[in-house]
Motif scaffolding. Structure first.
Motif, PDB file in Angstrom:
ATOM      1  N   VAL A   1     -33.903  14.206 -81.571  1.00  0.00           N
ATOM      2  CA  VAL A   1     -34.955  14.253 -80.554  1.00  0.00           C
ATOM      3  C   VAL A   1     -36.220  13.565 -81.068  1.00  0.00           C
ATOM      4  O   VAL A   1     -36.874  12.785 -80.347  1.00  0.00           O
ATOM      5  N   LYS A   2     -36.587  13.817 -82.333  1.00  0.00           N
ATOM      6  CA  LYS A   2     -37.765  13.175 -82.920  1.00  0.00           C
ATOM      7  C   LYS A   2     -37.597  11.657 -82.936  1.00  0.00           C
ATOM      8  O   LYS A   2     -38.530  10.905 -82.624  1.00  0.00           O
TER       9      LYS A   2
ATOM     10  N   ARG B   1     -39.072   5.914 -77.781  1.00  0.00           N
ATOM     11  CA  ARG B   1     -39.776   5.845 -76.495  1.00  0.00           C
ATOM     12  C   ARG B   1     -41.227   5.422 -76.696  1.00  0.00           C
ATOM     13  O   ARG B   1     -41.766   4.636 -75.910  1.00  0.00           O
ATOM     14  N   ASN B   2     -41.855   5.944 -77.752  1.00  0.00           N
ATOM     15  CA  ASN B   2     -43.247   5.554 -78.026  1.00  0.00           C
ATOM     16  C   ASN B   2     -43.356   4.077 -78.364  1.00  0.00           C
ATOM     17  O   ASN B   2     -44.305   3.393 -77.946  1.00  0.00           O
TER      18      ASN B   2
ATOM     19  N   GLN C   1     -44.783  -2.227 -73.953  1.00  0.00           N
ATOM     20  CA  GLN C   1     -45.196  -2.507 -72.579  1.00  0.00           C
ATOM     21  C   GLN C   1     -46.716  -2.625 -72.478  1.00  0.00           C
ATOM     22  O   GLN C   1     -47.239  -3.507 -71.796  1.00  0.00           O
ATOM     23  N   GLN C   2     -47.444  -1.751 -73.178  1.00  0.00           N
ATOM     24  CA  GLN C   2     -48.903  -1.805 -73.170  1.00  0.00           C
ATOM     25  C   GLN C   2     -49.400  -3.113 -73.792  1.00  0.00           C
ATOM     26  O   GLN C   2     -50.354  -3.721 -73.296  1.00  0.00           O
TER      27      GLN C   2
ATOM     28  N   LYS D   1     -51.959   0.284 -82.825  1.00  0.00           N
ATOM     29  CA  LYS D   1     -51.368   0.639 -84.110  1.00  0.00           C
ATOM     30  C   LYS D   1     -49.948   1.159 -83.887  1.00  0.00           C
ATOM     31  O   LYS D   1     -49.730   2.107 -83.131  1.00  0.00           O
ATOM     32  N   PRO D   2     -48.943   0.519 -84.517  1.00  0.00           N
ATOM     33  CA  PRO D   2     -47.551   0.938 -84.270  1.00  0.00           C
ATOM     34  C   PRO D   2     -47.307   2.357 -84.760  1.00  0.00           C
ATOM     35  O   PRO D   2     -47.821   2.759 -85.810  1.00  0.00           O
ATOM     36  N   PRO D   3     -46.552   3.146 -84.008  1.00  0.00           N
ATOM     37  CA  PRO D   3     -46.250   4.521 -84.444  1.00  0.00           C
ATOM     38  C   PRO D   3     -45.380   4.518 -85.701  1.00  0.00           C
ATOM     39  O   PRO D   3     -44.537   3.636 -85.882  1.00  0.00           O
TER      40      PRO D   3
END
Length: 308
Positions: free
Chosen positions: A214-215, A221-222, A228-229, A262-264
């Motif tokens: 799940v993490k 997804r982030n 997209q942003q 900033k990339p996650p």
């Protein structure tokens, strides 16, 4: 050495208590001979000034004075239902193997041993995992580049146990004094308690694996959302520059988009690999329990036929 490890667990490791100790010996040709050991003393929070390294050095110095093998060649640990594939074991074995190239970790399973057969295995970290641990980079990219999966994290070293004649005599005397009145008790099937506990631990690890999945899915997804942003920002920037150019104004200066977005950070994957390795160990335990029970059924039937 094996008798000392078993005695150490029986004295201090009842229940799910884990006992640990130091292995001593020497390297002969292409084999590692483990000839002695001593336990790590159990200490509480009150013993804050206890220096474990100093204790080991003093023990080895004392053994050297009485002409006993004193070279440090690894360590041993008991396990509770085979739950030894942990980050603590990985870090400890890396430290040993990094400092002493030939060092191993012996894993003693008292629950399997109580079923009638000694369970003692030796493990080392594979060269691939040693390189990853040296870099301390457990990101998905680093583990994928090194081709690390739970199957090639540890390598098992075959064990050959050799007893002196005096030890054989002592074991013979212990067998005659054994409290087991009926030797056929060793043919009793593994209780449902053992299988139930193994299944419960297996389900707990599967739950932990599900949480890790799940993490990781949240991280993906982030990343997709941020992409997209970025794309939308670049389109707006491009349209704004076209409008400024049509008005004869200079375009806006280019900006480092990675600073704006900033990339996650990806979740570390080492824990997931260790959980997968532990799941595999539990599955092997359950498989061995079933095979052992099947063998005992055949043996009990053969004894009954013989008595008839």
């Amino acid at each position: 050495v094996v008798l000392k490890i078993i005695k150490h667990y029986q004295e201090e490791g009842q229940g799910n208590e884990v006992v640990q100790g130091v292995l001593l010996g020497l390297v002969v040709d292409d084999r590692l001979e483990i000839t002695n050991c001593f336990p790590f003393p159990q200490h509480t929070e009150d013993d804050a000034d206890f220096d474990e390294v100093q204790y080991q050095m003093e023990m080895m110095r004392s053994l050297r004075h009485v002409n006993i093998d004193h070279l440090h060649v690894g360590w041993y640990q008991s396990t509770y239902y085979g739950s030894f594939v942990t980050r603590a074991l990985l870090d400890s074995q890396f430290s040993y193997q990094h400092a002493i190239e030939e060092s191993v970790v012996l894993i003693y399973d008292p629950i399997k041993t109580a079923q009638g057969s000694l369970s003692l295995k030796a493990y080392r970290l594979t060269p691939k995992l040693m390189e990853v641990c040296k870099e301390k980079d457990f990101s998905p990219e680093a583990l994928k580049k090194a081709n690390i999966c739970y199957e090639n994290m540890f390598e098992e070293v075959p064990i050959v146990i050799k007893n002196s004649y005096l030890i054989n005599v002592m074991l013979w005397e212990l067998e005659k004094k054994s409290a087991v009145a009926d030797r056929h008790e060793l043919l009793s099937l593994a209780s449902s308690n053992h299988l139930g506990k193994s299944l419960q631990l297996l389900m707990d690890r599967v739950d932990e694996m599900s949480q890790d999945i799940v993490k990781y899915n949240t991280y993906l997804r982030n990343v997709s959302k941020q992409q997209q942003q970025k794309h939308q920002y670049q389109q707006r920037r491009q349209q704004e520059n076209m409008q400024r150019q049509s008005r004869g104004e200079p375009p806006l200066p280019e900006e480092d988009i990675n600073k704006l977005f900033k990339p996650p950070q990806p979740p570390p994957r080492m824990e997931s690999l260790l959980i997968a390795g532990q799941i595999n160990t539990y599955c092997q335990n359950i498989k061995e329990f079933n095979a052992q029970n099947l063998g005992k059924l055949f043996m009990a039937q053969a004894l009954q036929d013989y008595n008839n």
